[in-house]
Each structure stands twice: as C-alpha cells, then as structure tokens.
Design a protein around this motif. Structure first.
Motif, PDB file in Angstrom:
ATOM      1  N   ALA A  56       0.837  -1.208   0.000  1.00  0.00           N
ATOM      2  CA  ALA A  56       0.000   0.000   0.000  1.00  0.00           C
ATOM      3  C   ALA A  56       0.869   1.253   0.000  1.00  0.00           C
ATOM      4  N   PHE A  57       1.947   1.245   0.746  1.00  0.00           N
ATOM      5  CA  PHE A  57       2.842   2.408   0.779  1.00  0.00           C
ATOM      6  C   PHE A  57       3.475   2.635  -0.585  1.00  0.00           C
ATOM      7  N   TYR A  58       3.960   1.559  -1.206  1.00  0.00           N
ATOM      8  CA  TYR A  58       4.561   1.690  -2.532  1.00  0.00           C
ATOM      9  C   TYR A  58       3.559   2.240  -3.537  1.00  0.00           C
ATOM     10  N   SER A  59       2.327   1.773  -3.447  1.00  0.00           N
ATOM     11  CA  SER A  59       1.299   2.219  -4.381  1.00  0.00           C
ATOM     12  C   SER A  59       0.908   3.673  -4.108  1.00  0.00           C
ATOM     13  N   ALA A  60       1.024   4.104  -2.860  1.00  0.00           N
ATOM     14  CA  ALA A  60       0.719   5.503  -2.532  1.00  0.00           C
ATOM     15  C   ALA A  60       1.821   6.428  -3.047  1.00  0.00           C
ATOM     16  N   VAL A  61       3.061   5.966  -2.978  1.00  0.00           N
ATOM     17  CA  VAL A  61       4.181   6.780  -3.452  1.00  0.00           C
ATOM     18  C   VAL A  61       4.141   6.920  -4.966  1.00  0.00           C
ATOM     19  N   LEU A  62       3.969   5.800  -5.653  1.00  0.00           N
ATOM     20  CA  LEU A  62       3.904   5.800  -7.111  1.00  0.00           C
ATOM     21  C   LEU A  62       2.844   4.793  -7.529  1.00  0.00           C
ATOM     22  N   PRO A  63       1.740   5.261  -8.101  1.00  0.00           N
ATOM     23  CA  PRO A  63       0.681   4.326  -8.493  1.00  0.00           C
ATOM     24  C   PRO A  63       1.220   3.229  -9.408  1.00  0.00           C
ATOM     25  N   ALA A  79      -4.047   0.657 -13.873  1.00  0.00           N
ATOM     26  CA  ALA A  79      -3.975   1.746 -12.892  1.00  0.00           C
ATOM     27  C   ALA A  79      -3.639   3.073 -13.577  1.00  0.00           C
ATOM     28  N   TYR A  80      -2.681   3.050 -14.495  1.00  0.00           N
ATOM     29  CA  TYR A  80      -2.307   4.293 -15.169  1.00  0.00           C
ATOM     30  C   TYR A  80      -3.397   4.787 -16.113  1.00  0.00           C
ATOM     31  N   ALA A  81      -4.088   3.866 -16.783  1.00  0.00           N
ATOM     32  CA  ALA A  81      -5.198   4.287 -17.641  1.00  0.00           C
ATOM     33  C   ALA A  81      -6.326   4.853 -16.792  1.00  0.00           C
ATOM     34  N   GLY A  82      -6.576   4.218 -15.645  1.00  0.00           N
ATOM     35  CA  GLY A  82      -7.608   4.708 -14.741  1.00  0.00           C
ATOM     36  C   GLY A  82      -7.303   6.085 -14.202  1.00  0.00           C
ATOM     37  N   LEU A  83      -6.049   6.412 -14.036  1.00  0.00           N
ATOM     38  CA  LEU A  83      -5.673   7.755 -13.577  1.00  0.00           C
ATOM     39  C   LEU A  83      -5.573   8.746 -14.735  1.00  0.00           C
ATOM     40  N   ALA A  84      -5.157   8.284 -15.902  1.00  0.00           N
ATOM     41  CA  ALA A  84      -4.941   9.191 -17.031  1.00  0.00           C
ATOM     42  C   ALA A  84      -6.248   9.719 -17.617  1.00  0.00           C
ATOM     43  N   VAL A 142     -12.935  11.773  -9.261  1.00  0.00           N
ATOM     44  CA  VAL A 142     -12.732  10.452  -9.876  1.00  0.00           C
ATOM     45  C   VAL A 142     -11.250  10.088  -9.851  1.00  0.00           C
ATOM     46  N   THR A 143     -10.379  11.051 -10.109  1.00  0.00           N
ATOM     47  CA  THR A 143      -8.936  10.797 -10.050  1.00  0.00           C
ATOM     48  C   THR A 143      -8.522  10.383  -8.642  1.00  0.00           C
ATOM     49  N   ALA A 144      -9.019  11.094  -7.623  1.00  0.00           N
ATOM     50  CA  ALA A 144      -8.694  10.756  -6.232  1.00  0.00           C
ATOM     51  C   ALA A 144      -9.243   9.375  -5.873  1.00  0.00           C
ATOM     52  N   ALA A 145     -10.459   9.064  -6.340  1.00  0.00           N
ATOM     53  CA  ALA A 145     -11.048   7.758  -6.035  1.00  0.00           C
ATOM     54  C   ALA A 145     -10.242   6.628  -6.669  1.00  0.00           C
ATOM     55  N   ILE A 146      -9.804   6.802  -7.896  1.00  0.00           N
ATOM     56  CA  ILE A 146      -9.016   5.757  -8.560  1.00  0.00           C
ATOM     57  C   ILE A 146      -7.646   5.620  -7.898  1.00  0.00           C
ATOM     58  N   TYR A 147      -7.086   6.705  -7.426  1.00  0.00           N
ATOM     59  CA  TYR A 147      -5.818   6.667  -6.694  1.00  0.00           C
ATOM     60  C   TYR A 147      -5.975   5.843  -5.416  1.00  0.00           C
ATOM     61  N   VAL A 148      -7.067   6.073  -4.685  1.00  0.00           N
ATOM     62  CA  VAL A 148      -7.316   5.325  -3.452  1.00  0.00           C
ATOM     63  C   VAL A 148      -7.601   3.854  -3.772  1.00  0.00           C
ATOM     64  N   ILE A 149      -8.353   3.590  -4.832  1.00  0.00           N
ATOM     65  CA  ILE A 149      -8.631   2.204  -5.235  1.00  0.00           C
ATOM     66  C   ILE A 149      -7.330   1.492  -5.594  1.00  0.00           C
ATOM     67  N   ASN A 150      -6.404   2.195  -6.216  1.00  0.00           N
ATOM     68  CA  ASN A 150      -5.093   1.639  -6.543  1.00  0.00           C
ATOM     69  C   ASN A 150      -4.367   1.194  -5.274  1.00  0.00           C
ATOM     70  N   ILE A 151      -4.424   2.015  -4.231  1.00  0.00           N
ATOM     71  CA  ILE A 151      -3.762   1.686  -2.962  1.00  0.00           C
ATOM     72  C   ILE A 151      -4.443   0.499  -2.291  1.00  0.00           C
ATOM     73  N   VAL A 152      -5.777   0.533  -2.248  1.00  0.00           N
ATOM     74  CA  VAL A 152      -6.534  -0.558  -1.621  1.00  0.00           C
ATOM     75  C   VAL A 152      -6.310  -1.866  -2.377  1.00  0.00           C
ATOM     76  N   ASP A 153      -6.266  -1.816  -3.700  1.00  0.00           N
ATOM     77  CA  ASP A 153      -6.031  -3.018  -4.491  1.00  0.00           C
ATOM     78  C   ASP A 153      -4.674  -3.628  -4.160  1.00  0.00           C
ATOM     79  N   ALA A 154      -3.639  -2.810  -4.038  1.00  0.00           N
ATOM     80  CA  ALA A 154      -2.317  -3.334  -3.708  1.00  0.00           C
ATOM     81  C   ALA A 154      -2.325  -3.975  -2.325  1.00  0.00           C
ATOM     82  N   ASN A 155      -3.010  -3.363  -1.373  1.00  0.00           N
ATOM     83  CA  ASN A 155      -3.079  -3.890  -0.019  1.00  0.00           C
ATOM     84  C   ASN A 155      -3.827  -5.220   0.014  1.00  0.00           C
ATOM     85  N   VAL A 156      -4.988  -5.275  -0.596  1.00  0.00           N
ATOM     86  CA  VAL A 156      -5.798  -6.499  -0.587  1.00  0.00           C
ATOM     87  C   VAL A 156      -5.096  -7.620  -1.351  1.00  0.00           C
TER      88      VAL A 156
END
Length: 194
Positions: A56-63, A79-84, A142-156
């Motif tokens: 989760a930390f790695y994903s928060a630093v760099l998606p 993840a990058y398409a979801g943010l882009a 939406v960008t913030a939500a996808i960023y958080v989903i990226n972090i949660v996905d890495a953690n889970v």
C-alpha cells in the motif's frame, strides 16, 4: 582340574558361538535401492505481516508500484489508464472553463471581440463556466477515487497472496450408518488436517 578347564573352555566357546549366531539371525540387511514413498508437500512461503502495508505504501508513493511489488504486472497499465482518463478530462474541462471565463471577463471590461460574441449571451457564459467547473471537480474526485482504489487493491492483493489455499481444509459430504435404527444419515463434514 584339567578336565574342568577344558569343559569350561568348550562351554564358553559354545555360548559365544550361540550368541554370535543369535546376533546374525536378528540382524537385517538394508538394501540401498529401497526408496521411501513420500507425499510431496507444497512449500508454504513465510507469512510476512508487513507485506500488505508495504504494498500500500509503494502504491501511494507511485501508483502501480504496489502492484509491481505484488507481481501483478498486468494491473499497472490498468492503474495508469484509470488515472490518465480523469486527468485528461480535468485538463480539457479546465481549458474550456478558462475560455468561457476569459470571454466573460472581456465582456465585463466592455470589449465586444471575444470568440463567443453574438453566439452566447452573458448568462450563457456564466452557465458554461458552472458546467465546466462542475466537470473539473468531478474529474478531480474520480482521479482521487481511482488513486485510493489503486492503494486498496495493492493492499488487498498482498493480503490474498499470503492466504492459505491448501487441501488440508475441505468440506465434503459424508454418509453415516446408524446401527441401532438401520438408517443412513447424510451429513456434511468439515475436515481440517494438521
């Protein structure tokens, strides 16, 4: 006396021979070609309780870095398409908002040479600014939500990677015969092997 020594000597030889004979009959010859059949057990990796937090930390630093840590490489482009995509819409809505805002400011300053003059009135410029401002905010959310989903996905994903899915835990149907009543009972049994 000589006779007794001879008898004692013969008796000791007999006892020694009998004891060697008994040892030989009890000894086992081991064949070097015998191989034991062993059940191959899957090697269970060590449990790392900090792996989910690290991912989760790695994903928060760099998606996408948390997904790379989990070896889910196919998720990185997602993840990058979801943010882009929402970032693209944010930039596009910001440009449109600035066009309508600049035209409205010029009209307030008394100029009549903006690109929308004669096509859109002042109220239309205000409404267009509100529309693009709202779309900018939605794109940002939406960008913030996808960023958080990226972090949660890495953690889970890191949690599930360490989840034990061995055959030691199974749910199987079972039949039990009741000797007193002569009836068969159908049951579900949960088997857990240590």
């Amino acid at each position: 006396m000589n006779k007794s020594l001879v008898i004692l000597f013969i008796l000791s030889l007999f006892v020694t021979a009998v004891s060697f004979a008994q040892e030989d009959t009890l000894s086992l010859d081991v064949d070097d070609n015998i191989k034991l059949k062993t059940k191959k057990v899957k090697e269970v990796p060590d449990y790392d309780p900090l792996a989910p937090a690290r991912a989760a930390f790695y994903s928060a630093v760099l998606p996408g870095l948390g997904q790379a840590y989990n070896k889910d490489y196919w998720k990185i482009p997602v993840a990058y398409a979801g943010l882009a995509i929402p970032i693209y819409f944010y930039i596009n809505n910001d440009k449109e908002y600035n066009r309508f805002r600049d035209a409205y400011k010029r009209r307030l300053a008394g100029f009549e040479d903006d690109e929308f003059f004669g096509q859109v009135n002042d109220d239309g410029l205000i409404e267009a600014q509100r529309f693009y401002q709202r779309n900018k905010e939605i794109s940002l959310l939406v960008t913030a939500a996808i960023y958080v989903i990226n972090i949660v996905d890495a953690n889970v994903s890191a949690h599930l990677r360490q989840f034990n899915v061995s055959d030691d835990l199974s749910l199987q149907p079972d039949f039990q015969f009741d000797e007193f009543s002569g009836k068969t009972h159908y049951v579900m049994s949960l088997n857990y092997k240590f």
